[in-house]
Motif scaffolding. Structure first.
Motif, short mmCIF file in Angstrom:
data_model
loop_
_atom_site.label_atom_id
_atom_site.label_comp_id
_atom_site.label_asym_id
_atom_site.label_seq_id
_atom_site.Cartn_x
_atom_site.Cartn_y
_atom_site.Cartn_z
N TYR A 198 0.84 -1.20 0.00
CA TYR A 198 0.00 0.00 0.00
C TYR A 198 0.87 1.25 0.00
N LEU A 199 1.94 1.25 0.79
CA LEU A 199 2.75 2.46 0.96
C LEU A 199 3.92 2.55 -0.02
N ILE A 200 4.59 1.45 -0.26
CA ILE A 200 5.76 1.50 -1.15
C ILE A 200 5.35 1.81 -2.58
N TYR A 201 4.21 1.31 -3.01
CA TYR A 201 3.80 1.48 -4.40
C TYR A 201 2.78 2.61 -4.60
N THR A 202 2.72 3.52 -3.65
CA THR A 202 1.85 4.67 -3.81
C THR A 202 2.59 5.80 -4.51
N ASN A 203 1.84 6.77 -5.04
CA ASN A 203 2.48 7.91 -5.70
C ASN A 203 2.27 9.21 -4.93
N ILE A 204 1.78 9.12 -3.69
CA ILE A 204 1.52 10.31 -2.88
C ILE A 204 1.95 10.07 -1.44
N SER A 205 1.89 11.15 -0.65
CA SER A 205 2.07 11.05 0.79
C SER A 205 0.70 11.18 1.46
N TRP A 296 -5.71 12.99 3.69
CA TRP A 296 -6.22 12.16 4.78
C TRP A 296 -5.08 11.28 5.27
N SER A 297 -5.22 10.80 6.49
CA SER A 297 -4.18 10.00 7.14
C SER A 297 -4.55 8.52 7.07
N VAL A 298 -3.54 7.66 7.01
CA VAL A 298 -3.80 6.21 7.02
C VAL A 298 -3.95 5.67 8.44
N ASP A 330 -13.97 3.62 3.39
CA ASP A 330 -13.25 4.00 2.17
C ASP A 330 -13.50 5.45 1.76
N THR A 331 -14.02 6.24 2.70
CA THR A 331 -14.15 7.68 2.46
C THR A 331 -13.60 8.44 3.66
N SER A 332 -12.99 9.57 3.40
CA SER A 332 -12.45 10.41 4.46
C SER A 332 -13.45 11.51 4.77
N VAL A 333 -13.72 11.73 6.06
CA VAL A 333 -14.71 12.72 6.48
C VAL A 333 -14.06 13.71 7.44
N HIS A 334 -14.19 15.00 7.13
CA HIS A 334 -13.78 16.07 8.02
C HIS A 334 -15.00 16.93 8.34
N VAL A 335 -15.08 17.40 9.56
CA VAL A 335 -16.19 18.26 9.98
C VAL A 335 -15.62 19.58 10.47
N THR A 336 -16.09 20.69 9.91
CA THR A 336 -15.58 22.00 10.32
C THR A 336 -16.06 22.34 11.72
N SER A 337 -15.34 23.24 12.38
CA SER A 337 -15.64 23.58 13.77
C SER A 337 -16.47 24.85 13.90
N ARG A 343 -19.71 18.93 6.67
CA ARG A 343 -19.02 17.64 6.46
C ARG A 343 -18.34 17.65 5.10
N GLN A 344 -17.03 17.47 5.13
CA GLN A 344 -16.25 17.40 3.89
C GLN A 344 -15.90 15.94 3.64
N VAL A 345 -16.49 15.35 2.63
CA VAL A 345 -16.34 13.91 2.34
C VAL A 345 -15.61 13.74 1.03
N ARG A 346 -14.61 12.87 1.03
CA ARG A 346 -13.89 12.56 -0.21
C ARG A 346 -13.51 11.08 -0.21
N PRO A 347 -13.45 10.45 -1.37
CA PRO A 347 -13.06 9.04 -1.44
C PRO A 347 -11.59 8.86 -1.14
N CYS A 348 -11.24 7.75 -0.53
CA CYS A 348 -9.83 7.42 -0.29
C CYS A 348 -9.29 6.71 -1.53
N LEU A 349 -8.45 7.41 -2.26
CA LEU A 349 -7.94 6.89 -3.53
C LEU A 349 -6.49 6.45 -3.39
N TRP A 350 -6.23 5.24 -3.85
CA TRP A 350 -4.87 4.69 -3.91
C TRP A 350 -4.50 4.54 -5.37
#
Length: 382
Positions: A198-205, A296-298, A330-337, A343-350
């Motif tokens: 998952y990590l070695i063959y990714t193209n992002i951080s 998003w964080s793993v 499989d989706t990342s969710v952030h909620v503003t304060s 709610r900011q929702v985005r798919p987790c893409l590898w």
């Protein structure tokens, strides 16, 4: 003639009534636009009076901000960052993952990590930063892996300093290609091979970063960070990153943006509780390489309790259902304060394909070790 005299006489028209209210309204509206342009708003709630799209609808009408002249420090920083990003990735015959543990003392889940690492020697490195007391290790994979450590205070720049200290030590090994920051309460959710691929063959951080206009986001911003960091650049995110080697080098090379957070992002400064480790890395990479991070964080954390710290799991909480629920996300969710709680929702893409978001999870109490060991041993498919 009398008729002609009547026709040629002067005409008297009633005075026109000028639409004074329209002129006043247009004048006030123009003044609002000019003030919004010259003095950017720190609160966005008033913008929704004029448009459901908020300030974005108003700023679309405004001319673009004039480009400012960069300082000498910015020019030098940008040259170095651009050069590192343009470098081809370091080729290694034996690419490794660097696991960097940020802990206060001994690692309560070292036995679990031993099971995770066993059989994969030569494909990983371990580094331990213990800020309070020297750890007592029970696994051979952790022996002699303690680095020079300094005191770490939650919320202060010393946390970022510890992260950089770990990165500096891990970068000494040219085979280390991806760098994972973990706490003493972190545990793996999958077997080693899955995490490695998952990590070695990714193209992002995997750096958590999102825009929060509320008090726990932009409310922590200080104008002392100008001109290099504007409020529109300010981001928030979890500190538990996983970065490729290029980005690790950039963190070590940076001093300009780091110094802004060192000096102006700290608890209690100007009445704000700015937490450096929640803002420096997310803001920095959103500015210099936004397309190179996942946002998003793993590492999974549960903030549903809406407290200063995330939910902690005790022994009775550790079940197959818990792990299944976390690994199915499989989706990342952030909620503003702010008051909108957006709610900011985005798919987790590898590499462009939607995959489960999380490889690790926290926070677990030490008492959960036995249950975690049992779950890890009884699930051969992960």
């Amino acid at each position: 003639m009398g008729v002609m005299q009547i026709m040629l006489g002067p005409r008297h028209r009633p005075p026109l009534k000028r639409p004074v209210w329209i002129i006043i309204f247009l004048s006030l509206f123009c003044m609002l636009l000019i003030s919004a342009y010259v003095y950017p708003r720190k609160s966005y709630s008033a913008c929704y009076v004029f448009s459901s799209r908020g300030c974005k609808a108003l700023t679309d009408w405004l001319p673009p901000m004039p480009a400012r002249e960069y300082t000498d420090e910015e020019i030098a920083s940008r040259v170095v960052i651009k050069e590192i990003l343009s470098m081809p990735p370091t080729q290694s015959r034996n690419p490794k993952l660097a696991f960097m543990f940020l802990t206060r003392g001994s690692l309560p889940f070292e036995k679990l990590w031993h099971k995770f690492f066993h059989g994969h020697e030569g494909r990983f490195s371990v580094y331990v930063h213990a800020s309070k007391e020297k750890p007592v290790h029970v696994s051979r994979y952790f022996l002699n892996q303690d680095i020079h450590s300094e005191k770490v205070v939650w919320g202060k720049i010393s946390m970022v300093d510890a992260e950089k200290r770990l990165l500096a030590n891990a970068l000494n090994d040219p085979d280390n290609q991806h760098f994972v920051l973990l706490s003493d309460s972190c545990v793996p959710l999958y077997k080693f091979d899955y995490v490695y691929n998952y990590l070695i063959y990714t193209n992002i951080s995997y750096i958590d970063s999102f825009e929060d206009p509320g008090p726990h986001g932009n409310g922590r911003y200080s104008e002392h960070m100008l001109p290099e960091i504007e409020m529109r650049d300010f981001r928030k995110g979890a500190q538990w990153f996983s970065v490729k080697r290029q980005h690790a080098l950039i963190v070590m090379a940076d001093n300009l943006y780091y110094s802004k957070f060192r000096d102006y992002c700290k608890p209690g400064l100007d009445g704000r509780n700015c937490i450096a480790d929640e803002h420096y890395i997310p803001t920095f990479f959103s500015m210099i390489d936004p397309g190179g991070i996942a946002n998003w964080s793993v590492t999974h954390v549960d903030w549903s309790e809406a407290k200063w710290h995330p939910k902690s799991y005790r022994a009775q909480d550790v079940t197959f259902e818990l792990v299944k629920n976390i690994t199915s996300i499989d989706t990342s969710v952030h909620v503003t304060s702010d008051e909108r709680r957006e709610r900011q929702v985005r798919p987790c893409l590898w590499n462009g394909v939607q995959r489960p978001c999380y490889l690790f999870a926290r926070k677990f109490y030490p008492e959960a070790l036995d249950n975690l060991m049992l779950l890890f041993s009884s699930n051969p498919t992960n």
